[in-house]
Scaffold this motif. Structure first.
Motif, PDB file in Angstrom:
ATOM      1  N   ILE A 105       1.457  -0.786   0.025  1.00 32.91           N
ATOM      2  CA  ILE A 105       0.165   0.349   0.359  1.00 32.91           C
ATOM      3  C   ILE A 105       1.082   0.872  -0.412  1.00 32.91           C
ATOM      4  CG2 ILE A 105      -2.126  -0.994   0.875  1.00 32.91           C
ATOM      5  CD1 ILE A 105      -1.878  -0.242   3.538  1.00 32.91           C
ATOM      6  N   ALA A 106       0.382   1.987  -1.014  1.00 31.70           N
ATOM      7  CA  ALA A 106       1.583   3.291  -0.744  1.00 31.70           C
ATOM      8  C   ALA A 106       1.069   4.573  -0.710  1.00 31.70           C
ATOM      9  CB  ALA A 106       1.240   3.761  -2.747  1.00 31.70           C
ATOM     10  N   ASP A 107       1.832   6.210   0.003  1.00 29.86           N
ATOM     11  CA  ASP A 107       1.522   7.529   0.794  1.00 29.86           C
ATOM     12  C   ASP A 107       0.329   7.698  -0.057  1.00 29.86           C
ATOM     13  OD1 ASP A 107       4.257   6.507   1.550  1.00 29.86           O
ATOM     14  OD2 ASP A 107       5.291   8.745   0.469  1.00 29.86           O
ATOM     15  N   GLU A 108      -0.347   7.143  -0.769  1.00 25.10           N
ATOM     16  CA  GLU A 108      -1.840   8.018  -1.358  1.00 25.10           C
ATOM     17  C   GLU A 108      -2.706   7.074  -1.122  1.00 25.10           C
ATOM     18  OE1 GLU A 108       2.149   8.320  -4.507  1.00 25.10           O
ATOM     19  OE2 GLU A 108       0.776   6.522  -3.622  1.00 25.10           O
ATOM     20  N   HIS A 109      -2.303   5.694  -0.495  1.00 21.32           N
ATOM     21  CA  HIS A 109      -3.497   5.464   0.874  1.00 21.32           C
ATOM     22  C   HIS A 109      -3.012   6.587   1.886  1.00 21.32           C
ATOM     23  CE1 HIS A 109      -3.229   1.865  -1.975  1.00 21.32           C
ATOM     24  NE2 HIS A 109      -4.694   1.387  -1.537  1.00 21.32           N
ATOM     25  N   PHE A 110      -2.244   6.341   3.023  1.00 23.39           N
ATOM     26  CA  PHE A 110      -2.424   6.503   4.150  1.00 23.39           C
ATOM     27  C   PHE A 110      -2.991   8.477   3.965  1.00 23.39           C
ATOM     28  CE2 PHE A 110       2.034   3.716   4.417  1.00 23.39           C
ATOM     29  CZ  PHE A 110       1.044   2.301   4.990  1.00 23.39           C
ATOM     30  N   ALA A 111      -2.604   9.030   2.819  1.00 26.66           N
ATOM     31  CA  ALA A 111      -2.743  10.241   2.903  1.00 26.66           C
ATOM     32  C   ALA A 111      -4.596  10.212   2.440  1.00 26.66           C
ATOM     33  CB  ALA A 111      -2.761  10.361   1.727  1.00 26.66           C
ATOM     34  N   LEU A 112      -4.756   9.371   1.965  1.00 18.10           N
ATOM     35  CA  LEU A 112      -6.753   9.447   1.605  1.00 18.10           C
ATOM     36  C   LEU A 112      -7.236   8.858   3.160  1.00 18.10           C
ATOM     37  CD1 LEU A 112      -9.064   9.346  -0.045  1.00 18.10           C
ATOM     38  CD2 LEU A 112      -8.722   7.520  -1.173  1.00 18.10           C
ATOM     39  N   LEU A 113      -6.460   8.071   3.417  1.00 20.60           N
ATOM     40  CA  LEU A 113      -7.069   7.033   4.835  1.00 20.60           C
ATOM     41  C   LEU A 113      -7.060   8.855   5.952  1.00 20.60           C
ATOM     42  CD1 LEU A 113      -5.330   4.037   5.537  1.00 20.60           C
ATOM     43  CD2 LEU A 113      -7.615   4.485   5.241  1.00 20.60           C
ATOM     44  N   TRP A 114      -5.514   9.683   6.161  1.00 13.74           N
ATOM     45  CA  TRP A 114      -6.005  10.757   6.917  1.00 13.74           C
ATOM     46  C   TRP A 114      -6.822  11.829   6.543  1.00 13.74           C
ATOM     47  CZ3 TRP A 114      -5.195  11.475  11.372  1.00 13.74           C
ATOM     48  CH2 TRP A 114      -5.226  13.566  11.350  1.00 13.74           C
ATOM     49  N   ASP A 115      -7.082  11.268   5.524  1.00 15.55           N
ATOM     50  CA  ASP A 115      -8.581  12.467   4.788  1.00 15.55           C
ATOM     51  C   ASP A 115     -10.074  12.019   5.025  1.00 15.55           C
ATOM     52  OD1 ASP A 115      -7.301  14.509   3.480  1.00 15.55           O
ATOM     53  OD2 ASP A 115      -7.686  13.332   1.612  1.00 15.55           O
ATOM     54  N   TYR A 116     -10.752  10.294   5.085  1.00 18.17           N
ATOM     55  CA  TYR A 116     -11.626  10.040   5.839  1.00 18.17           C
ATOM     56  C   TYR A 116     -11.356  10.091   6.936  1.00 18.17           C
ATOM     57  CZ  TYR A 116     -13.680   7.405   1.458  1.00 18.17           C
ATOM     58  OH  TYR A 116     -13.906   6.894   0.059  1.00 18.17           O
ATOM     59  N   ALA A 117     -10.444   9.787   7.465  1.00 18.40           N
ATOM     60  CA  ALA A 117     -10.039   9.601   9.147  1.00 18.40           C
ATOM     61  C   ALA A 117     -10.766  11.415   9.131  1.00 18.40           C
ATOM     62  CB  ALA A 117      -8.703  10.021   9.845  1.00 18.40           C
ATOM     63  N   THR A 118     -10.961  12.364   9.099  1.00 22.97           N
ATOM     64  CA  THR A 118     -10.789  13.692   9.595  1.00 22.97           C
ATOM     65  C   THR A 118     -12.198  14.070   8.490  1.00 22.97           C
ATOM     66  OG1 THR A 118      -9.323  14.044   7.742  1.00 22.97           O
ATOM     67  CG2 THR A 118      -9.086  14.363  10.356  1.00 22.97           C
ATOM     68  N   MET A 119     -13.149  13.034   8.020  1.00 24.97           N
ATOM     69  CA  MET A 119     -14.503  13.546   6.888  1.00 24.97           C
ATOM     70  C   MET A 119     -13.996  14.953   6.274  1.00 24.97           C
ATOM     71  SD  MET A 119     -17.429  12.208   9.855  1.00 24.97           S
ATOM     72  CE  MET A 119     -17.993  12.017   9.019  1.00 24.97           C
ATOM     73  N   LYS A 120     -13.085  14.153   5.363  1.00 27.55           N
ATOM     74  CA  LYS A 120     -12.653  14.984   4.527  1.00 27.55           C
ATOM     75  C   LYS A 120     -13.602  14.529   2.928  1.00 27.55           C
ATOM     76  CE  LYS A 120      -8.429  18.088   6.280  1.00 27.55           C
ATOM     77  NZ  LYS A 120      -6.965  17.860   5.786  1.00 27.55           N
ATOM     78  N   VAL A 121     -12.874  13.110   2.591  1.00 26.78           N
ATOM     79  CA  VAL A 121     -13.680  13.363   1.926  1.00 26.78           C
ATOM     80  C   VAL A 121     -15.106  13.403   1.620  1.00 26.78           C
ATOM     81  CG1 VAL A 121     -14.210  11.178   0.466  1.00 26.78           C
ATOM     82  CG2 VAL A 121     -11.768  11.783   1.840  1.00 26.78           C
ATOM     83  N   PRO A 122     -15.617  13.370   0.347  1.00 27.35           N
ATOM     84  CA  PRO A 122     -17.405  13.663   0.291  1.00 27.35           C
ATOM     85  C   PRO A 122     -17.995  12.808   0.897  1.00 27.35           C
ATOM     86  CG  PRO A 122     -15.829  15.218  -1.507  1.00 27.35           C
ATOM     87  CD  PRO A 122     -15.105  13.918  -0.394  1.00 27.35           C
ATOM     88  N   ASN A 123     -19.421  13.145   1.144  1.00 24.27           N
ATOM     89  CA  ASN A 123     -20.160  11.962   1.365  1.00 24.27           C
ATOM     90  C   ASN A 123     -19.240  10.526   2.884  1.00 24.27           C
ATOM     91  OD1 ASN A 123     -22.422  13.045   0.126  1.00 24.27           O
ATOM     92  ND2 ASN A 123     -21.396  12.462  -1.583  1.00 24.27           N
TER      93      ASN A 123
END
Length: 652
Positions: free
Chosen positions: A105-123
């Motif tokens: 799993i790449a750095d992009e996975h960790f970055a997106l996981l953090w966005d989900y953690a902080t609810m920055k991902v729409p919906n």
């Protein structure tokens, strides 16, 4: 269901092909495939690297290398945590650690996981946010990996994507009252970050406030959060002992009040923190002692001293290495004594823990559960405390009416056996007794701990292991699967561990009233299926034949015959049955004995080898002749009285 059962097969290809099948079934959304994949996840713990690699590849195929890339992969990974129980979450963590170590799993996975953690991902949903925090915590736990030129850890790789202040705001704000797991999962991240924080950092105020706020969270939620919060403080704070002692002082005031009014809830929370702090103090002391040893080993050796002189000084205990080892050991022992000293800030609570843990007051409830767990942690710190209270602990394990108390003791026993094996060894039978507990949770925890202890050579494999084999036919499917996995792993150990215990195991099982004949057959068919060396099966045939001579019941003789039927016999094994025919011929009139032995001949006659067929024919002739005698009434149908029953164990 049938495919899922093959996951516990002794044959590696059965397991790997089942994993491949369930992977394809999951891709096509076949009914039941998801449940099967969750069971595949548990195989991540197997010692067989070929199986483990197949498991990792299967989950990579289903949840990482999927259409849509990282944006599809991350929510798929998050879904694995939905509804997962503790065992599944622990297995998921091991999987994520494997992903990180193998750079799957790449750095992009960790970055997106953090966005989900902080609810920055729409919906995105609060559940996805909580699961993202959990997965980031799992990734942080990955041990060192990489080549010698550039080594990484999960903490080093994942920490840059996490904003600690924002994490604390998310996890300890309003959402923590709606999500019982959020604060605990956030604390897990904090306890695994790569860098310490300044003593005055706002994070510590938030953690301290959360731990001492004993009335804002449900009890089970508070315990989970407080454990991880204490871990985080010890991991991040430059001087954690002082901060934790301040927390304990505050909790003491809330537990005992200013007017002598005692809060049972407050006592439960206070002692829980004391127990966890004691364990963390021990870990910190061992880190210091380890650093002292390393520092001593790296000291410059005088140029005039050769290796032989240095080795001689170390052997005599006067060399630099030996001196450093002695100083480190003295420090460690002194640190342990300071932790449990009953006049000290932590040890002063040991008598209170013991009194409440052994109290019969029905109103103590959660305080008793907390006290028992805290006492077990104190026992793990010091051998003297362990010796003093080990009898009380296992008495509680036998007699407590609290499932939580019994579950906690089962888990704590694993740490105690690891720390002080000589003290705990006499109590191993008491731990095995947990396999017969009325509560399935206690059984599962006991089986998990015993499996870990035995497979890691921390407990000797003895005849008591028959209790684990009986679990192969337990009413609970999860217990059955855990027992199957234990037998599989035990059979893989290099020292013939499974074969060496079979004589005692069969002696115990053939007389056991805990299983019927059908269950007995299920157990021995699986266990004996792992014995495939001709010399070993031939030896077992000899011992089984001798055992017929001292069998004291029809049931025992019938079960011995079932063992014969379940063995993978070669030509020598069949010929041994012919040679020792008189040892068991008197039992052929007993229902089931003759049919089991006839099954042996039928299987042997199917062999393509002429020598094997000849041996089978010779045995068949013997059995046929005796069958005619039985039908003619020349032989009785019951086992005669055993002439030397006292020697049975020695015979087999």
């Amino acid at each position: 269901e049938g495919i899922s059962k093959l996951l516990g097969s002794r044959i590696v290809t059965d397991v790997t092909e089942s994993v491949h099948f369930l992977t394809v079934a999951k891709e096509f959304n076949v009914d039941g495939a998801l449940q099967g994949i969750r069971r595949v996840l548990l195989l991540i713990w197997t010692r067989d690297s070929s199986i483990r690699d197949v498991v990792v590849d299967a989950f990579k195929h289903l949840y990482v290398d999927i259409e849509g890339g990282v944006r599809a992969s991350v929510p798929a990974l998050l879904s694995l945590a939905n509804g997962a129980n503790l065992g599944e979450m622990t297995s998921l963590e091991e999987l994520i650690k494997n992903f990180v170590m193998k750079d799957l799993i790449a750095d992009e996975h960790f970055a997106l996981l953090w966005d989900y953690a902080t609810m920055k991902v729409p919906n995105s949903s609060p559940m996805q946010s909580s699961n993202a925090i959990a997965l980031l915590g799992m990734a942080l736990a990955a041990p060192a990996f990489g080549d010698k030129g550039e080594m990484y850890t999960g903490a080093k790789k994942v920490s840059p994507f996490i904003d600690v202040e924002q994490l604390v705001r998310e996890a300890f704000g309003q959402r923590s009252r709606e999500d019982s797991l959020l604060a605990s999962r956030a604390c897990t991240i904090l306890s695994r970050m790569s860098k310490k924080l300044p003593a005055g950092d706002e994070v510590f105020k938030v953690l301290s406030s959360a731990v001492v706020s004993i009335n804002t969270l449900a009890e089970d939620v508070w315990f989970s959060m407080a454990e991880q919060a204490i871990n985080a403080i010890y991991h991040l704070h430059p001087h954690p002992d002082g901060m934790v002692l301040a927390i304990i002082k505050t909790l003491h005031g809330k537990a005992f009040g200013t007017e002598g009014k005692v809060s049972r809830r407050g006592i439960a929370f206070l002692l829980f923190v004391v127990g966890q702090a004691s364990l963390k103090q021990l870990i910190e002391a061992e880190k210091v002692a380890s650093s002292m040893r390393i520092s001593s080993a790296n000291k410059d050796i005088p140029p005039e001293m050769n290796k032989e002189d240095q080795a001689l000084e170390d052997d005599l205990g006067v060399g630099a290495l030996a001196q450093g080892e002695m100083e480190a050991e003295e420090y460690r022992i002194d640190a342990e004594n300071r932790i449990v000293n009953e006049s000290g800030p932590l040890g002063r609570y040991i008598p209170i823990m013991a009194k409440i843990a052994t109290s019969s007051d029905p109103d103590m409830g959660v305080a008793r559960v907390s006290s028992t767990l805290a006492l077990a942690k104190m026992m793990a710190v010091s051998s003297s405390v362990c010796e003093k209270y080990v009898e009380d602990l296992f008495k509680l394990f036998r007699e407590s009416d609290s499932v939580d108390v019994r579950c906690n003791i089962a888990i704590a026993a694993g740490d105690l056996f690891y720390r002080f094996p000589n003290i705990l060894e006499p109590w191993s039978s008491s731990l095995y007794a947990g396999l017969k507990d009325a509560d399935v949770g206690v059984k599962r925890n006991t089986l998990m701990v015993l499996t870990h202890l035995i497979l890691n050579d921390m407990v000797k494999v003895k005849g008591q292991v028959v209790s684990i084999l009986v679990a192969l036919v337990d009413d609970d499917q999860r217990v059955q699967e855990m027992s199957q996995r234990f037998v599989f792993e035990l059979s893989k150990k290099a020292n013939n561990a499974l074969y060496n215990i079979l004589p005692e195991v069969i002696s115990n099982l053939t007389t056991s009233e805990d299983v019927n004949d059908e269950q007995f057959s299920t157990i021995v068919r699986l266990v004996l299926g792992f014995i495939d060396k001709e010399k070993q099966t031939e030896t077992l045939v000899s011992k089984l034949c001798m055992r017929f001579k001292v069998a004291d019941s029809d049931s025992q003789a019938r079960r011995l015959a079932i063992c014969m039927q379940c063995l993978n016999l070669g030509e020598k094994g069949v010929r041994k049955l012919v040679e020792m025919f008189t040892s068991y011929s008197h039992c052929l009139g007993i229902e089931g004995v003759l049919s089991s032995l006839q099954a042996v001949t039928a299987k042997a006659k199917k062999s393509g080898k002429s020598e094997m067929k000849a041996a089978a024919v010779a045995l068949e002739e013997k059995l046929s002749g005796e069958e005619k005698k039985v039908e003619g009434g020349e032989e009785g149908g019951n086992v005669p009285a055993a002439p030397a029953l006292a020697g049975a164990a020695a015979t087999f």
